[in-house]
Structure formats: C-alpha cells, structure tokens
Design a protein around this motif. Structure first.
Motif, PDB file in Angstrom:
ATOM      1  N   LEU A 175      -9.693   1.500  22.367  1.00 20.50           N
ATOM      2  CA  LEU A 175      -8.403   1.651  23.023  1.00 20.50           C
ATOM      3  C   LEU A 175      -7.597   0.366  22.932  1.00 20.50           C
ATOM      4  N   GLU A 176      -8.263  -0.764  23.173  1.00 18.52           N
ATOM      5  CA  GLU A 176      -7.570  -2.045  23.087  1.00 18.52           C
ATOM      6  C   GLU A 176      -7.060  -2.297  21.675  1.00 18.52           C
ATOM      7  N   GLU A 177      -7.898  -1.937  20.692  1.00 22.75           N
ATOM      8  CA  GLU A 177      -7.468  -2.112  19.307  1.00 22.75           C
ATOM      9  C   GLU A 177      -6.297  -1.186  18.983  1.00 22.75           C
ATOM     10  N   THR A 178      -6.380   0.041  19.520  1.00 22.27           N
ATOM     11  CA  THR A 178      -5.271   0.978  19.315  1.00 22.27           C
ATOM     12  C   THR A 178      -3.987   0.443  19.933  1.00 22.27           C
ATOM     13  N   GLU A 179      -4.128  -0.121  21.144  1.00 22.19           N
ATOM     14  CA  GLU A 179      -2.951  -0.693  21.793  1.00 22.19           C
ATOM     15  C   GLU A 179      -2.407  -1.871  20.994  1.00 22.19           C
ATOM     16  N   ARG A 180      -3.327  -2.673  20.446  1.00 22.29           N
ATOM     17  CA  ARG A 180      -2.884  -3.807  19.635  1.00 22.29           C
ATOM     18  C   ARG A 180      -2.126  -3.314  18.401  1.00 22.29           C
ATOM     19  N   ARG A 181      -2.696  -2.300  17.763  1.00 26.11           N
ATOM     20  CA  ARG A 181      -2.026  -1.762  16.582  1.00 26.11           C
ATOM     21  C   ARG A 181      -0.693  -1.129  16.946  1.00 26.11           C
ATOM     22  N   LEU A 182      -0.661  -0.493  18.122  1.00 22.80           N
ATOM     23  CA  LEU A 182       0.593   0.102  18.578  1.00 22.80           C
ATOM     24  C   LEU A 182       1.645  -0.980  18.763  1.00 22.80           C
ATOM     25  N   ASP A 183       1.221  -2.109  19.352  1.00 23.17           N
ATOM     26  CA  ASP A 183       2.161  -3.217  19.522  1.00 23.17           C
ATOM     27  C   ASP A 183       2.682  -3.691  18.168  1.00 23.17           C
ATOM     28  N   LEU A 184       1.757  -3.793  17.189  1.00 23.32           N
ATOM     29  CA  LEU A 184       2.173  -4.227  15.859  1.00 23.32           C
ATOM     30  C   LEU A 184       3.114  -3.209  15.224  1.00 23.32           C
ATOM     31  N   ALA A 185       2.760  -1.919  15.408  1.00 25.20           N
ATOM     32  CA  ALA A 185       3.600  -0.863  14.828  1.00 25.20           C
ATOM     33  C   ALA A 185       4.982  -0.865  15.454  1.00 25.20           C
ATOM     34  N   MET A 186       5.036  -1.055  16.765  1.00 19.49           N
ATOM     35  CA  MET A 186       6.328  -1.077  17.436  1.00 19.49           C
ATOM     36  C   MET A 186       7.161  -2.253  16.962  1.00 19.49           C
ATOM     37  N   GLU A 187       6.481  -3.389  16.745  1.00 17.78           N
ATOM     38  CA  GLU A 187       7.208  -4.551  16.246  1.00 17.78           C
ATOM     39  C   GLU A 187       7.678  -4.326  14.818  1.00 17.78           C
ATOM     40  N   ALA A 188       6.785  -3.721  13.997  1.00 14.41           N
ATOM     41  CA  ALA A 188       7.130  -3.491  12.591  1.00 14.41           C
ATOM     42  C   ALA A 188       8.240  -2.459  12.444  1.00 14.41           C
ATOM     43  N   THR A 189       8.294  -1.498  13.373  1.00 16.01           N
ATOM     44  CA  THR A 189       9.319  -0.451  13.298  1.00 16.01           C
ATOM     45  C   THR A 189      10.527  -0.768  14.164  1.00 16.01           C
ATOM     46  N   ASP A 190      10.614  -2.026  14.608  1.00 14.87           N
ATOM     47  CA  ASP A 190      11.748  -2.454  15.426  1.00 14.87           C
ATOM     48  C   ASP A 190      11.888  -1.612  16.689  1.00 14.87           C
ATOM     49  N   THR A 191      10.747  -1.311  17.306  1.00 12.83           N
ATOM     50  CA  THR A 191      10.755  -0.581  18.573  1.00 12.83           C
ATOM     51  C   THR A 191      10.535  -1.565  19.714  1.00 12.83           C
ATOM     52  N   GLY A 192      11.531  -1.721  20.558  1.00  9.52           N
ATOM     53  CA  GLY A 192      11.440  -2.664  21.659  1.00  9.52           C
ATOM     54  C   GLY A 192      11.024  -1.981  22.951  1.00  9.52           C
ATOM     55  N   VAL A 193      10.567  -2.779  23.907  1.00  4.34           N
ATOM     56  CA  VAL A 193      10.132  -2.275  25.217  1.00  4.34           C
ATOM     57  C   VAL A 193      11.026  -2.893  26.288  1.00  4.34           C
ATOM     58  N   TRP A 194      11.386  -2.071  27.282  1.00  6.98           N
ATOM     59  CA  TRP A 194      12.225  -2.553  28.376  1.00  6.98           C
ATOM     60  C   TRP A 194      11.709  -2.029  29.707  1.00  6.98           C
ATOM     61  N   GLU A 195      12.032  -2.761  30.772  1.00  6.89           N
ATOM     62  CA  GLU A 195      11.688  -2.359  32.135  1.00  6.89           C
ATOM     63  C   GLU A 195      12.903  -2.609  33.018  1.00  6.89           C
TER      64      GLU A 195
END
Length: 753
Positions: free
Chosen positions: A267-287
């Motif tokens: 799960l942690e690795e998946t989350e890490r990859r998700l973070d990389l994918a979001m960065e690579a696809t220019d997907t930002g996070v906001w709160e």
C-alpha cells in the motif's frame, strides 16, 4: 463478545460526571459507566452489584474520596478504585495509597486525561479479574490453549516455554516439542524490532509482563524460523497467578502478521507510485478549511499553475482571484453543495495561469472532517480536443443534412435510428415519422422484404454490402445503388448492432445502360453486315487488279493496290471497334511524316496540297495513327476540294475552300493549287490544319460526337473515330480555328520516341 467493564463514577459535579462517562464509553466500547453525585448514592449503586471499578473525585460535599475509598475497602475488598481528582498534592496521593487506592490520576484539560483514565481503568479491571479468576484460569487454561485457533504459548517464571498449542508450528516454524526446548530469549529466535535492530531482554514482551504483572497488547517484533524465513509477530500477553496470587508465568497469543506487513508495504509503495504519477501527470492536491478560509496547495499544483514552491498565498480569496469570473459562481455552488451534503465535489472551470494564459482545470474532492480535500488536474488539452470533436460533429451533421444523397441508420431489428433531410424529401416523411419504425411499417411489403434481407446480411456477416435495391417512390419503382456498412457500438463482443446506408438513384443510368446495350447489339450486327458487304467487292477489285498487273505495267496499279489494302485494314478496325468498343493498341516508334505520306496516298485529294512540317517520331499504334490522320485529311479534303463528292468519303464535317493558299517554304508538297493541309509539331503533340472556311460557330463543341455532321448526306463517324483513337492512346484532341481561318486539330499528350 468482549466482556463489558461496568464503571461507577462518583463526582458531586453532575455535568463533569456525565462528560467523563461519555469520553470513557467512546474510548473503549467495553465500558458501561454509571454516575452518582454523592458517596451515599455511590454506595447504593455498589450494593446493587455488578460494578467492576470505581472512579471517584477527591473533594466532594461533606466528605472526600479517601473516606469513600475506606468504606469501599471495608465492604468490597480489593475492588479497583481510581481516585480522579482536581485537587492534586503529595499529601493526597500518599493518603490515597495508604488507604489502598488502585490508581491515582489528576484531572486536567484535553482528552488525553480521559484516554489515560480509560487505560488505567482497563488495566486495573483486567488485573483484578485476573487475580480473582486465577484459580479458574489455571483449571481451564490447558483446555483453552489446546483448542483456540491462534498460536498460544505459556512461559514459566524463568522464561522457558512450557506449553505450545497445535498452531505453534504455523507461527513459530517449530514442532510443539521443539518449542518447549527453548527459552523466550533464545538467540536462535533472532528477535528484532521493526527497524531490524536487536531488542534488549528488558524490552521483550515477557520482561514487560513480568515487571508489570499486567497484560500487554499489540507488541510487535520479528523472529527467524529455522529455515531462515523472517516472520513478523503481533504479541498479546497476560500474567498467570497461582491460587495465592503469586506470579507463576505468562501466557502469550502470537499472530503472524507478515502478510499484513507486506500488504502495508504494498500500500505504501502504491501510494508512493500514486504520488509520482500525480506529479508526472501534473495532478496537484489541495485542502480547503472553510472555517479559517485557509487553502493549501501542494508543490505540484503550484508548479502546474506557474508558481514557485510556497508562492501561493494560501487563502480562498487568492484562489478565487485566479478563477475566471464567469466560472466562479459555478465553482462556489459546487463547493457549498459538497460541504452541506457530504457529496463528492467535482467542477470544471477556467483559471488564470501565472503567465496570464487561461487554462481549463478539473477539480475533484471529498469532505473529510469538515475540510474539503481534493485534486486539481489541467484539462486544457482535453477541452481543445472536445471542441475539435464538436466542430467535426457539426461538420458531419451539416454534411449528412445537406447532401443530396439519402442516408439512414437502422438498428439490428430494422428500426430506423436516423435519416437525413434528403431521405425525408425523397419519401415525403419527417424524421419523427421514420425513427423507431421499420421498413415494413413505412413501405410496400415487397420492397421492405428485399431491404430487410440486405440489412440482416450486413449485421450477421459484419461485412459491407453494395447492391441494387428496387425502392418505391411516389408509387413508382426506382432503382437505387445502396451501400450498407455494419456499425459497432464498441461493446466487448464486437458484434454489429446497427447498419448505416447510403443510397443513390441510378434509375436513369440503368435505363441508359440498357439502351446502350441494345445499341451495341445493333452496331455489332451492322458492323458484320458492312464488313461482309465491303469485303466482297474489295476482293473482286483486288482480283481484277492482279489480272491488270499481268497485262500492263503502270505505277498507278501499285497505288491502287495500296489503297485496297488500306481499305481492308479499315474494315478490320471498324469491326473491332464496333464489337469491343476499344481496339487493342500496340505502341511502337512511328515516323509521323511517313504516316502522313501513307495516308495521303489512300485519300482522293483532288487538287489539295499537303504541307509536312514535322520530322518527329512518335510512339503510337501504327495502323491506328494512320486511321486518325486519314480521317483528319479526309475531313479537310472532302469539303475543301472542288472535285465531285463521289471522290471523297461522306463522313466528314463540311467545310468550304478558300482557293489557292501559300504553303511554307520547307514543306514537302503534293497535289495542286487548291486546299492546303499542314501537319506540324506541338509541344508533346502535333496538329493537322487546313485553310478552308472552318466550322460554324455552333459546331465546335459537337464535332467529335459520333453521327454528328453538318452535311445531311454524311454519316458523321470520321471525327468520332479520331476522338476514339486519341483516347485509346491517352491523348487529347481539340479543335480550333487555324491562322488561315480553316480548321486546326491539336493532338497532345503524345510521347516521342
């Protein structure tokens, strides 16, 4: 089910007592808390029975917690008693310990005190129950240890294993007998913490239980099996007491959570990859925190919007300033709806990039603990593609609606899904009258059956079909050439589920083709008769010529023989053209001047003059080139000559002669002082011109039509043959007025040798 823990909380502040009860029951679902606002009320509740632990304030009206503790000890022995007081001092603590308090805790702010209180109540009750039930446990322990589904082991006071149940092998990797040969801290276990470091003996679960004489829950460490396999264990342990309350060992529940750890790592690795994918696809996070109006952007979102890390101001107002004014109300309505209902937030809108450009974004989010948490993705390119698709769709709709060809689409059952405007006009029906209906409902049954069979073939085979269909229009049967193709909806089975069709009315074309076929039949019959009727007299003439050759010697006999041979070739060519519509063309180098000379010998030229102004060699079918030249010369001579008409063929367009003409100095001259015919070179071609009167003004566009002539007595085939010969060579032939006022035929596209 977990055994409940009944807690009696005595405090003269009813509101505080109720608040404490709420927090305790929320902290541990085993707790059932009763409250009392006086010592007397508390004693009454104790008398009713079933209380596992007493929690008491110290400073109460007309008494205190120590007096209450004394009375509890007198009546209920070692029942757990926790002094939870707002008045804390060493004197109070000492007095409480002397009176036999189980635990002592000072009140304070925050929920942490209630967590500590709950933990201490739980430990106290567990210890009390353990002590009270030690003898019962002793009697039941062995049977329980043998039957529980988890791995259960018992360790004596020296730390050696004295019991292991059947599940031990699955968790510890050893047979039961091998387990009891080891101590808890045997080096062969290779016990390590979660970071892979050795754990000191004092921090091992056994040591903790021994030191506290209280249970432990959720400790974790790794061990190594004899085969080298590393296992991660979750450990719960509880002390064992003999009948006199003396500590005699520990019982442990061991759970293999290696797979759980691997899942967590995955799960942690998946989350890490998700973070990389979001960065690579220019997907930002906001709160967004509505209460404080704070809006947090991560570094990716700042970068996507053209900002440096930390440059975003961090407020909702700063975000709103970057939203396109026309889209801001939509964004705010969507956010308000999500906060009010808890539904997912989704919105597409325009924002201003740091460089001043306008970008399209998609924001998605979810309400979490009162804040809106989501992602931001740049969809500018997607929006551009969508607009392009819309434009393309608009163009396609325009084509479908404005084309002059009927178009339609039907589902697999034959019901119409779409018809264009031309279809509506053709049958006098509106789209609303057609869509949803079948041909059986709209058209005559015979027509519908044929059309439906073709539709079904396309759907069943998945292959396009082009066929002729007889369609009734305004009561008249017409012939349409219909092309039908299968339509797929992209489903997994890949089977067609509709038919798209285009229909073209070919009724007139079919009628013309039938007429042409009849004409060809008549032409073939005509050609056969002509060739037979001409061959016979030519054969007789050739025979007579042969006889004449034996009786006299004259150069005119050779010319006559050549003329007869040329007539025979023309008859053969005429028969081939009539029967096939196209003669086989064998291309070879041909001297254009020689071909003109040969043709001149076979034409009755009267007093015409030939001017050969070419030395070019062209690639052509020799016989057919002469056929073309002969017809052009005949066309000029027939109407330019003053000789009787019987000396020239009757298939030329009629022209007049202008009398004597001046010929070029370098021409090869033949004939007399009448009409002059010139053959010369063009760029990629040649021309044949005369100095006669030319064509009437209305004849230029029709001179090459078969059968057309300005002379009522002529057949009009000569120039038609010229056009056919040129076409068979991929040449073009045009007619214009010559410089001398006569006719000029220009043949182009001729390849030179």
């Amino acid at each position: 089910m977990t055994e409940p823990i009944h807690v009696l909380h005595v405090d003269d502040d009813a509101d505080f007592a109720a608040l404490t009860a709420t927090f305790l029951e929320r902290e541990d679902d085993r707790f059932v808390v009763d409250t009392a606002t006086s010592v007397d009320a508390g004693l009454d509740r104790l008398a009713a029975g079933g209380v596992d632990c007493v929690v008491s304030d110290y400073d109460m009206d007309r008494t205190n917690g120590i007096d209450f503790l004394t009375r509890v000890r007198d009546g209920y022995g070692d029942l757990p008693f926790v002094l939870f007081t707002g008045k804390g001092s060493e004197e109070v603590a000492s007095e409480a310990i002397s009176a036999g308090v189980t635990d002592y805790l000072q009140k304070g702010r925050g929920t942490e005190r209630y967590e500590i209180l709950a933990h201490r109540i739980s430990n106290a009750v567990e210890a009390h129950r353990s002590h009270a039930e030690s003898e019962t446990q002793r009697q039941r322990l062995e049977g329980i240890l043998k039957t529980v589904p988890g791995c259960i082991v018992q360790v004596d006071t020296d730390g050696r294993f004295v019991f292991a149940n059947e599940r031990a092998k699955e968790v510890l990797g050893l047979e039961r007998s091998a387990v009891t040969d080891r101590a808890y801290n045997d080096p062969e276990w290779r016990i390590r913490d979660l970071d892979g470091e050795p754990i000191p003996d004092a921090e091992l679960p056994f040591s903790k239980v021994c030191r506290r004489e209280a249970p432990i829950y959720g400790d974790r460490h790794t061990i190594q099996w004899p085969d080298g396999t590393e296992k991660l264990l979750r450990i719960n342990g509880a002390p064992l007491f003999d009948g006199d309350g003396a500590f005699e060992g520990v019982v442990f529940s061991l759970t293999d959570i290696t797979a759980e750890r691997e899942r967590r790592r995955t799960l942690e690795e998946t989350e890490r990859r998700l973070d990389l994918a979001m960065e690579a696809t220019d997907t930002g996070v906001w709160e967004w925190y509505p209460e404080t109006d704070t809006l947090v952007w991560d570094e990716t979102l700042e970068r996507v919007m053209g900002l440096d890390s930390g440059e975003f101001e961090g407020t909702y107002e700063a975000f709103a300033d970057r939203v396109h004014p026309a889209d801001l109300p939509t964004v705010e309505r969507a956010a308000e709806h999500a906060l009010e209902t808890g539904d997912a937030y989704r919105s597409e809108f325009r924002m201003f990039h740091a460089d001043g450009s306008v970008v399209w974004v998609e924001a998605r989010g979810q309400v979490v603990d009162g804040r809106l948490l989501g992602i931001h993705h740049d969809i500018t390119e997607r929006k551009r593609r969508e607009r392009e698709v819309e434009r393309t769709k608009g163009r396609l709709d325009s084509i479908l609606e404005n084309t002059t060809t009927p178009m339609f689409m039907k589902d697999e059952d034959g019901a119409y899904l779409f018809v264009n405007r031309r279809y509506e006009e053709l049958f006098g029906l509106t789209e609303a009258q057609v869509v949803g209906h079948t041909d059986e409902e709209l058209h005559p049954s015979s027509m519908a059956a044929e059309v439906r069979a073709n539709d079904r073939q396309v759907v069943e085979t998945g292959e396009p079909l082009t066929t002729e269909e007889r369609i009734v229009v305004d009561g008249e049967e017409r012939i349409f050439l219909t092309s039908k193709v299968p339509v797929h909806d992209g489903s997994d089975d890949g089977e067609p589920n509709a038919v798209f069709g285009v229909a073209k009315d070919i009724t007139e074309r079919e009628a013309y083709r039938s007429k042409l076929e009849r004409q060809n039949e008549l032409l073939e019959q005509f050609a056969g008769v002509v060739s037979h009727d001409l061959r016979s007299p030519l054969t007789v003439a050739q025979g007579r010529l042969d006889l004449a050759s034996t009786e006299c010697d004259s150069p005119h006999l050779d010319d006559a023989s050549d003329a007869l041979a040329r007539c025979q070739e023309l008859i053969d060519d005429l028969l081939t053209l009539a029967r096939t519509g196209e003669r086989t063309t064998t291309v070879e180098p041909v001297s254009l001047a020689d071909a003109v000379e040969d043709c001149w010998q076979t034409v009755e030229t009267s007093d015409a003059t030939l001017d050969i102004a070419t030395t070019r060699t062209v690639r052509a079918d020799h016989s057919r080139l002469e056929q073309l030249l002969q017809n052009l010369v005949q066309n000029a001579v027939e109407h330019g000559s003053t000789s009787p008409r019987s000396h020239a063929p009757e298939d030329a367009v009629k022209h007049g002669s202008t009398g004597n003409q001046t010929q070029s100095d370098d021409a090869v001259e033949h004939g007399g002082s009448g009409l002059t015919i010139t053959v010369g070179d063009l760029d990629r071609g040649f021309y044949v011109a005369d100095d006669g009167t030319g064509f009437p003004a209305d004849a230029y566009e029709r001179v090459f039509e078969a059968g057309y002539s300005t002379d009522d007595d002529a057949t009009g085939f000569g120039l038609g043959i010229v056009a056919q010969v040129a076409a068979d060579h991929d040449w073009t032939v045009d007619v214009t007025r010559s410089e001398a006022g006569g006719a000029r035929f220009e043949i182009r596209g001729v390849e030179t040798a």
